[in-house]
Design a protein around this motif. Structure first.
Motif, PDB file in Angstrom:
ATOM      1  N   UNK A   1     -14.524  23.139  26.588  1.00 20.66           N
ATOM      2  CA  UNK A   1     -13.704  22.048  26.069  1.00 20.66           C
ATOM      3  C   UNK A   1     -12.326  21.977  26.730  1.00 20.66           C
ATOM      4  N   UNK A   2     -11.808  23.086  27.205  1.00 17.71           N
ATOM      5  CA  UNK A   2     -10.470  23.088  27.789  1.00 17.71           C
ATOM      6  C   UNK A   2     -10.397  22.248  29.066  1.00 17.71           C
ATOM      7  N   UNK A   3     -11.246  22.481  30.069  1.00 12.27           N
ATOM      8  CA  UNK A   3     -11.163  21.607  31.247  1.00 12.27           C
ATOM      9  C   UNK A   3     -11.562  20.165  30.941  1.00 12.27           C
ATOM     10  N   UNK A   4     -12.500  19.982  30.029  1.00 13.13           N
ATOM     11  CA  UNK A   4     -12.922  18.620  29.689  1.00 13.13           C
ATOM     12  C   UNK A   4     -11.764  17.849  29.067  1.00 13.13           C
ATOM     13  N   UNK A   5     -10.993  18.482  28.188  1.00 10.16           N
ATOM     14  CA  UNK A   5      -9.870  17.770  27.573  1.00 10.16           C
ATOM     15  C   UNK A   5      -8.784  17.466  28.595  1.00 10.16           C
ATOM     16  N   UNK A   6      -8.538  18.389  29.514  1.00 12.23           N
ATOM     17  CA  UNK A   6      -7.556  18.104  30.565  1.00 12.23           C
ATOM     18  C   UNK A   6      -8.024  16.965  31.462  1.00 12.23           C
ATOM     19  N   UNK A   7      -9.310  16.987  31.804  1.00 11.28           N
ATOM     20  CA  UNK A   7      -9.849  15.922  32.653  1.00 11.28           C
ATOM     21  C   UNK A   7      -9.754  14.581  31.923  1.00 11.28           C
ATOM     22  N   UNK A   8     -10.019  14.563  30.630  1.00 10.20           N
ATOM     23  CA  UNK A   8      -9.966  13.302  29.891  1.00 10.20           C
ATOM     24  C   UNK A   8      -8.523  12.812  29.750  1.00 10.20           C
ATOM     25  N   UNK A   9      -7.584  13.737  29.668  1.00 12.77           N
ATOM     26  CA  UNK A   9      -6.176  13.349  29.527  1.00 12.77           C
ATOM     27  C   UNK A   9      -5.626  12.754  30.825  1.00 12.77           C
ATOM     28  N   UNK A  10      -5.891  13.419  31.933  1.00 14.98           N
ATOM     29  CA  UNK A  10      -5.295  13.017  33.197  1.00 14.98           C
ATOM     30  C   UNK A  10      -6.190  12.111  34.031  1.00 14.98           C
TER      31      UNK A  10
ATOM     32  N   UNK B   1      -4.773   9.674  42.910  1.00 12.90           N
ATOM     33  CA  UNK B   1      -3.757   8.686  43.261  1.00 12.90           C
ATOM     34  C   UNK B   1      -2.952   8.257  42.036  1.00 12.90           C
ATOM     35  N   UNK B   2      -3.540   8.447  40.850  1.00  9.25           N
ATOM     36  CA  UNK B   2      -2.847   8.096  39.616  1.00  9.25           C
ATOM     37  C   UNK B   2      -2.436   9.338  38.822  1.00  9.25           C
ATOM     38  N   UNK B   3      -2.312  10.466  39.497  1.00 11.03           N
ATOM     39  CA  UNK B   3      -1.890  11.704  38.845  1.00 11.03           C
ATOM     40  C   UNK B   3      -3.006  12.454  38.159  1.00 11.03           C
ATOM     41  N   UNK B   4      -4.254  12.083  38.423  1.00 13.39           N
ATOM     42  CA  UNK B   4      -5.403  12.730  37.792  1.00 13.39           C
ATOM     43  C   UNK B   4      -5.798  14.029  38.468  1.00 13.39           C
ATOM     44  N   UNK B   5      -6.790  14.675  37.874  1.00 14.25           N
ATOM     45  CA  UNK B   5      -7.312  15.937  38.393  1.00 14.25           C
ATOM     46  C   UNK B   5      -8.628  15.630  39.096  1.00 14.25           C
ATOM     47  N   UNK B   6      -8.751  16.033  40.344  1.00 12.35           N
ATOM     48  CA  UNK B   6      -9.975  15.767  41.091  1.00 12.35           C
ATOM     49  C   UNK B   6     -11.174  16.405  40.399  1.00 12.35           C
ATOM     50  N   UNK B   7     -12.306  15.722  40.469  1.00 12.93           N
ATOM     51  CA  UNK B   7     -13.513  16.151  39.751  1.00 12.93           C
ATOM     52  C   UNK B   7     -13.989  17.547  40.165  1.00 12.93           C
ATOM     53  N   UNK B   8     -13.764  17.925  41.413  1.00 15.51           N
ATOM     54  CA  UNK B   8     -14.246  19.244  41.828  1.00 15.51           C
ATOM     55  C   UNK B   8     -13.522  20.382  41.107  1.00 15.51           C
TER      56      UNK B   8
ATOM     57  N   UNK C   1      -1.241  17.734  25.056  1.00 19.49           N
ATOM     58  CA  UNK C   1      -1.544  16.655  24.120  1.00 19.49           C
ATOM     59  C   UNK C   1      -0.321  16.252  23.301  1.00 19.49           C
ATOM     60  N   UNK C   2       0.519  17.204  22.924  1.00 14.06           N
ATOM     61  CA  UNK C   2       1.756  16.858  22.224  1.00 14.06           C
ATOM     62  C   UNK C   2       2.658  16.015  23.121  1.00 14.06           C
ATOM     63  N   UNK C   3       2.795  16.434  24.374  1.00  8.85           N
ATOM     64  CA  UNK C   3       3.627  15.673  25.316  1.00  8.85           C
ATOM     65  C   UNK C   3       3.054  14.278  25.549  1.00  8.85           C
ATOM     66  N   UNK C   4       1.729  14.185  25.656  1.00 15.64           N
ATOM     67  CA  UNK C   4       1.106  12.871  25.852  1.00 15.64           C
ATOM     68  C   UNK C   4       1.276  12.000  24.611  1.00 15.64           C
ATOM     69  N   UNK C   5       1.288  12.602  23.445  1.00 19.87           N
ATOM     70  CA  UNK C   5       1.525  11.843  22.222  1.00 19.87           C
ATOM     71  C   UNK C   5       2.931  11.284  22.159  1.00 19.87           C
ATOM     72  N   UNK C   6       3.877  12.007  22.721  1.00 26.21           N
ATOM     73  CA  UNK C   6       5.268  11.560  22.727  1.00 26.21           C
ATOM     74  C   UNK C   6       5.532  10.596  23.887  1.00 26.21           C
TER      75      UNK C   6
ATOM     76  N   UNK D   1       2.370  16.760  41.208  1.00 25.95           N
ATOM     77  CA  UNK D   1       1.196  16.172  40.547  1.00 25.95           C
ATOM     78  C   UNK D   1       0.333  17.266  39.920  1.00 25.95           C
ATOM     79  N   UNK D   2      -0.181  16.977  38.731  1.00 22.80           N
ATOM     80  CA  UNK D   2      -0.961  17.968  37.993  1.00 22.80           C
ATOM     81  C   UNK D   2      -2.138  18.468  38.813  1.00 22.80           C
ATOM     82  N   UNK D   3      -2.694  17.599  39.646  1.00 23.29           N
ATOM     83  CA  UNK D   3      -3.791  17.983  40.522  1.00 23.29           C
ATOM     84  C   UNK D   3      -3.397  19.173  41.405  1.00 23.29           C
TER      85      UNK D   3
END
Length: 170
Positions: free
Chosen positions: A18-27, A32-39, A82-87, A103-105
């Motif tokens: 659940x930890x990587x899945x939640x990070x992947x869903x958040x970012x 190019x948009x600050x996301x985490x590459x799927x690999x 998640x707290x930071x994203x909520x704010x 970048x988080x990636x």
């Protein structure tokens, strides 16, 4: 409620996905948009399971279970994200990382090697100290390394099976 059985700890290991899945869903997965590459998803899973496994291998050899600190840090990090994203909103958080930090990636290139090195380094040190103190539980190198067989087989099958099942005709 603990049943004092060996199966109690299985919940922790099964919840790690659940930890990587939640990070992947958040970012998201678009760098190019600050996301985490799927690999990074299977690499994050491997890093978390490795840390969890190494701590239990250490217990197998020393008789003492030191807390898996990477797993705890990952849980706290996800809560803070998640707290930071909520704010700030998810988009605002991604922009904050990209504009003010890195970048988080790219953070993954730092976090994952440190997690691997820290986990194995501390465990080897504790096993060595137990061996020097005469409190180690396994006395031969083969017996000490025996749990790695199942872990390596698990990862070989987990990482190669999806590749073999990919439909390349589509």
């Amino acid at each position: 409620v603990s049943t004092q059985s060996t199966g109690d700890h299985g919940i922790d290991s099964n919840c790690m996905w659940m930890l990587p899945v939640t990070l992947m869903s958040m970012f998201g997965s678009d760098p190019a948009q600050g996301g985490i590459e799927m690999h990074f998803a299977p690499i994050l899973m491997l890093a978390l399971t490795f840390n969890f496994w190494v701590n239990h291998w250490e217990k197998y050899n020393t008789g003492v279970l030191y807390l898996p600190w990477m797993f705890d840090i990952a849980q706290v990090s996800v809560v803070l994200v998640f707290l930071a994203a909520g704010i700030m909103t998810p988009a605002g958080l991604k922009n904050f990382f990209a504009d003010n930090l890195i970048p988080f990636n790219q953070v993954m290139y730092i976090i994952i090697p440190i997690g691997f090195a820290g986990a194995i380094g501390l465990s080897i040190l504790n096993i060595r100290l137990a061996y020097q103190a005469g409190t180690n539980r396994q006395h031969s190198f083969g017996e000490m390394m025996r749990p790695w067989v199942s872990y390596i087989l698990f990862n070989v099958f987990s990482l190669t099976f999806p590749v073999l099942c990919v439909d390349t005709t589509a």
